[in-house]
Motif scaffolding. Structure first.
Motif, mmCIF file in Angstrom:
data_model
loop_
_atom_site.group_PDB
_atom_site.id
_atom_site.type_symbol
_atom_site.label_atom_id
_atom_site.label_comp_id
_atom_site.label_asym_id
_atom_site.label_seq_id
_atom_site.Cartn_x
_atom_site.Cartn_y
_atom_site.Cartn_z
ATOM 1 N N ARG A 58 0.812 -1.206 0.000
ATOM 2 C CA ARG A 58 0.000 0.000 0.000
ATOM 3 C C ARG A 58 0.847 1.257 0.000
ATOM 4 O O ARG A 58 1.924 1.306 0.594
ATOM 5 C CB ARG A 58 -0.965 -0.036 1.171
ATOM 6 C CG ARG A 58 -0.656 0.911 2.286
ATOM 7 C CD ARG A 58 -1.765 0.894 3.311
ATOM 8 N NE ARG A 58 -1.336 0.203 4.507
ATOM 9 C CZ ARG A 58 -2.161 -0.250 5.440
ATOM 10 N NH1 ARG A 58 -3.465 -0.136 5.278
ATOM 11 N NH2 ARG A 58 -1.694 -0.837 6.507
ATOM 12 N N ALA A 60 1.933 4.710 1.162
ATOM 13 C CA ALA A 60 1.823 5.506 2.375
ATOM 14 C C ALA A 60 1.262 6.887 2.048
ATOM 15 O O ALA A 60 0.447 7.429 2.790
ATOM 16 C CB ALA A 60 3.190 5.629 3.036
ATOM 17 N N ARG A 63 -2.485 6.832 1.628
ATOM 18 C CA ARG A 63 -3.103 6.647 2.931
ATOM 19 C C ARG A 63 -3.060 7.947 3.730
ATOM 20 O O ARG A 63 -4.032 8.342 4.365
ATOM 21 C CB ARG A 63 -2.323 5.563 3.676
ATOM 22 C CG ARG A 63 -2.924 5.176 4.979
ATOM 23 C CD ARG A 63 -2.239 3.910 5.507
ATOM 24 N NE ARG A 63 -3.123 3.174 6.378
ATOM 25 C CZ ARG A 63 -3.137 3.366 7.689
ATOM 26 N NH1 ARG A 63 -2.357 4.260 8.240
ATOM 27 N NH2 ARG A 63 -3.969 2.671 8.440
ATOM 28 N N ASN A 64 -1.930 8.606 3.668
ATOM 29 C CA ASN A 64 -1.797 9.849 4.405
ATOM 30 C C ASN A 64 -2.750 10.927 3.904
ATOM 31 O O ASN A 64 -3.296 11.690 4.691
ATOM 32 C CB ASN A 64 -0.355 10.359 4.333
ATOM 33 C CG ASN A 64 0.575 9.503 5.163
ATOM 34 O OD1 ASN A 64 0.134 8.783 6.065
ATOM 35 N ND2 ASN A 64 1.863 9.559 4.866
ATOM 36 N N THR A 69 -3.017 13.008 7.439
ATOM 37 C CA THR A 69 -1.797 13.058 8.238
ATOM 38 C C THR A 69 -0.998 14.320 7.945
ATOM 39 O O THR A 69 -0.938 14.766 6.804
ATOM 40 C CB THR A 69 -0.889 11.870 7.872
ATOM 41 O OG1 THR A 69 -1.638 10.680 7.943
ATOM 42 C CG2 THR A 69 0.302 11.806 8.802
ATOM 43 N N ASP A 101 4.031 14.338 12.330
ATOM 44 C CA ASP A 101 5.246 13.584 12.090
ATOM 45 C C ASP A 101 6.388 14.552 11.877
ATOM 46 O O ASP A 101 6.176 15.709 11.512
ATOM 47 C CB ASP A 101 5.077 12.704 10.850
ATOM 48 C CG ASP A 101 4.278 11.449 11.171
ATOM 49 O OD1 ASP A 101 4.427 10.933 12.289
ATOM 50 O OD2 ASP A 101 3.503 11.007 10.311
ATOM 51 N N PHE B 120 2.565 4.794 13.160
ATOM 52 C CA PHE B 120 3.678 5.422 12.451
ATOM 53 C C PHE B 120 4.221 4.530 11.348
ATOM 54 O O PHE B 120 4.473 4.979 10.226
ATOM 55 C CB PHE B 120 4.801 5.771 13.425
ATOM 56 C CG PHE B 120 6.006 6.361 12.757
ATOM 57 C CD1 PHE B 120 5.970 7.642 12.233
ATOM 58 C CD2 PHE B 120 7.183 5.632 12.631
ATOM 59 C CE1 PHE B 120 7.071 8.193 11.602
ATOM 60 C CE2 PHE B 120 8.294 6.170 12.006
ATOM 61 C CZ PHE B 120 8.238 7.457 11.490
ATOM 62 N N ARG B 122 2.816 2.603 9.524
ATOM 63 C CA ARG B 122 1.951 2.577 8.338
ATOM 64 C C ARG B 122 1.975 3.879 7.554
ATOM 65 O O ARG B 122 1.432 3.961 6.461
ATOM 66 C CB ARG B 122 0.507 2.305 8.758
ATOM 67 C CG ARG B 122 0.344 0.934 9.363
ATOM 68 C CD ARG B 122 -1.114 0.559 9.512
ATOM 69 N NE ARG B 122 -1.188 -0.659 10.304
ATOM 70 C CZ ARG B 122 -1.522 -0.693 11.591
ATOM 71 N NH1 ARG B 122 -1.895 0.409 12.211
ATOM 72 N NH2 ARG B 122 -1.518 -1.833 12.242
ATOM 73 N N ARG B 123 2.572 4.870 8.147
ATOM 74 C CA ARG B 123 2.592 6.151 7.451
ATOM 75 C C ARG B 123 3.809 6.309 6.552
ATOM 76 O O ARG B 123 3.993 7.329 5.920
ATOM 77 C CB ARG B 123 2.593 7.286 8.486
ATOM 78 C CG ARG B 123 1.193 7.628 8.932
ATOM 79 C CD ARG B 123 1.230 8.780 9.915
ATOM 80 N NE ARG B 123 0.764 8.367 11.221
ATOM 81 C CZ ARG B 123 1.381 8.585 12.368
ATOM 82 N NH1 ARG B 123 2.537 9.234 12.391
ATOM 83 N NH2 ARG B 123 0.866 8.168 13.497
ATOM 84 N N VAL B 124 4.657 5.313 6.542
ATOM 85 C CA VAL B 124 5.876 5.391 5.745
ATOM 86 C C VAL B 124 5.983 4.210 4.799
ATOM 87 O O VAL B 124 5.249 3.237 4.936
ATOM 88 C CB VAL B 124 7.112 5.425 6.668
ATOM 89 C CG1 VAL B 124 7.112 6.702 7.488
ATOM 90 C CG2 VAL B 124 7.127 4.194 7.562
#
Lengths: 337, 337
Positions: A58, A60, A63-64, A69, A101, B120, B122-124
């Motif tokens: 997937r 990122a 998704r962000n 995010t 982040d 976190f 999953r954000r990368v």
DNA sequence: ATGAAAGCGCTAACAT
DNA sequence: ATGTTAGCGCTTTCAT
């Protein structure tokens, strides 16, 4: 306008491809991806199979975007230097609490500097620039994108910044040495024309000169040393002057790392500290305490904290006032004076 | 299914809102946003006006998705510790060259640890875990998301990792001391039951014991000290044992920072180093050289570099082999032994 | 339990 | 020079 596509396309598979192959809807794929309980065993394994088969992973970024995010960028030159690290730590702490982040960009070359202030700056929702003096052009560029920015350890009239009074710090250090009876006091700092335009060192030297003058001590430019920032260079410079016919009885170094270099030189020459040579540093990094180094303390960690605070205010409330936050300074006397 | 919307919606304005207000297309707005030259002065200022009026700011996440930006996450406990910082520097270097952004996540509490390995991660697009031993559950979680992960300074059978032979390192240090004629050698390391499950220190102690045994030196558990990792704690522990009736003539500390604590204690007690007390550290951080600390060198920076290399291989080529990369060790003799 | 569809907010290719 | 539109790849209602 249908774009042609090779039969066995090499483009990275998306959630849609997985769905198609597994014979389910994208929603279902998303569910298994996120471990939603509401998916039957069987469907789940079909989806996993498709994921496996396609080598799907997937994105990122997607998704962000979907999740909203946000990230703050921190750009700093030579971020391994202890003072910078402590500031970053402060930033990190504040950001973590706010759910942002932290994206780190280390700049060690002019090219990296350009990327940091250009592309990188646009990839984040706000920028904290640490210890890197910005040119007017750079500031203009940032403002044009109207990217929220705050400066830490450098100042600029058009940007919020958290700084210290470097000149005053230089005075503090020098006056301490004068009070201890020294008259022949050396200064060791960054070269005035360094690649990154660092200026703190120069301001501290100004303070050094102010103090000498105020106490009627003639200044001797032979006692003012400049080198590329860092420990090793400082040691080399100090070694030379300490080994000269008329060495200073004390040295004020523009940073703790440089002061440590001076200490090394003194050690190599068998000079007793503080009897034969007194040394004052600047910053109060952790190692200063360990070594018993007398220094001018600035709140490194808090500086990062405050910078982040200011930036959050800009990002979340659009507060763009260009405040200047001045952090306190204090001379910490230890065993090198 | 039109969703109701308040007349004066508070949702953040998008590029579309700006376009509408300025009476232009979104493409044009995007152009002025990105400084495209092909926009007339007049349109440009109309757009800027709208941007201003709406308080519009572009979403970094959306831009990143559209542009295909990628980022690697680095999670590390106490990233201000010098050894971790140097590793991160290595990672940063490699990533910058490959066009990936570096997202830093500092973990200092169990809660942060959970976020780091959960949300976190999953954000990368890939994750590098430094110096944080992972539980099997944590590893399972990561694999379920099949997130590319590589470990640095910790190992796990199911994940690629770059490590050193800690036990061998402990032997190296201890054997050096034995060769110098020491028989009463202390060990100072992390507490065996620390909140993060650090294990390097324990392995180094094992090496220490091996060496003693191999040379027929009985081990004395009074000489094995354990405390919360870090300089201050080490100093306190060392102070006690060095001030005891039968102090060791040498101490092997499981990290340079702890060794520095030992040096501080020796200094406080007026013990001459290395004559009255020899000290060996571990890591070879920059300060070790400055202090003349004898230590076991591990290539901190390279370790980060290699970790990043492995990760990129996984992210870009799907190479998921769980290799173990073993970094070399070397005893660096300086002035504390 | 699961499919369909509507966003998320931007960039870039295309058409005019 | 600028408007229109098709993605970018995911999450999340809403229906069924």
């Amino acid at each position: 306008m249908e774009r042609l596509r090779a039969p066995h396309s090499r483009r990275t598979p998306t959630i849609r491809d997985v769905a198609r192959l597994a014979g389910v809807g994208v929603g279902t794929v998303s569910r298994v991806l996120n471990g939603s309980p509401a998916v039957s065993e069987e469907t789940q394994s079909r989806v996993r199979g498709a994921i496996e088969a396609l080598g799907y992973r997937r994105s990122a970024a997607a998704r962000n975007l979907s999740l909203g995010t946000r990230a703050i960028g921190v750009v700093a030159p030579f971020f391994t230097s202890p003072s910078v690290v402590e500031r970053v730590r402060g930033v990190s702490e504040r950001l973590a609490g706010a759910g942002y982040d932290l994206m780190l960009f280390d700049v060690e070359t002019p090219k990296q500097r350009r990327s940091a202030l250009g592309d990188f700056a646009r990839r984040v929702d706000g920028l904290i620039v640490i210890s890197l003096p910005l040119s007017d052009d750079e500031v203009a560029g940032l403002r044009r994108d109207d990217q929220p920015v705050v400066l830490v350890d450098v100042s600029h009239p058009e940007l919020p910044h958290v700084v210290i009074d470097n000149t005053r710090g230089g005075e503090l250090a020098t006056e301490h040495l004068i009070a201890k009876g020294h008259r022949r006091i050396g200064f060791l700092g960054d070269s005035t024309t360094n690649a990154f335009g660092f200026t703190s060192s120069e301001l501290r030297r100004r303070g050094y000169r102010n103090a000498l003058e105020r106490h009627g001590i003639a200044r001797d430019s032979d006692l003012e040393l400049h080198g590329r920032f860092g420990r090793a260079e400082a040691r080399a410079l100090a070694h030379v002057i300490l080994d000269s016919p008329e060495p200073p009885s004390a040295i004020f170094a523009a940073s703790d790392m440089q002061a440590i270099g001076v200490l090394e030189a003194a050690d190599a020459l068998g000079l007793r500290v503080p009897d034969e040579l007194a040394v004052v540093g600047f910053d109060d990094i952790e190692m200063a305490a360990a070594l018993g180094l007398t220094t001018v303390r600035q709140p490194l960690h808090d500086t990062g904290l405050h910078g982040a605070e200011l930036l959050l205010r800009a990002v979340e409330r659009g507060d763009r006032r260009t405040v200047e936050e001045l952090e306190p300074l204090a001379l910490v006397e230890r065993r090198t004076t």
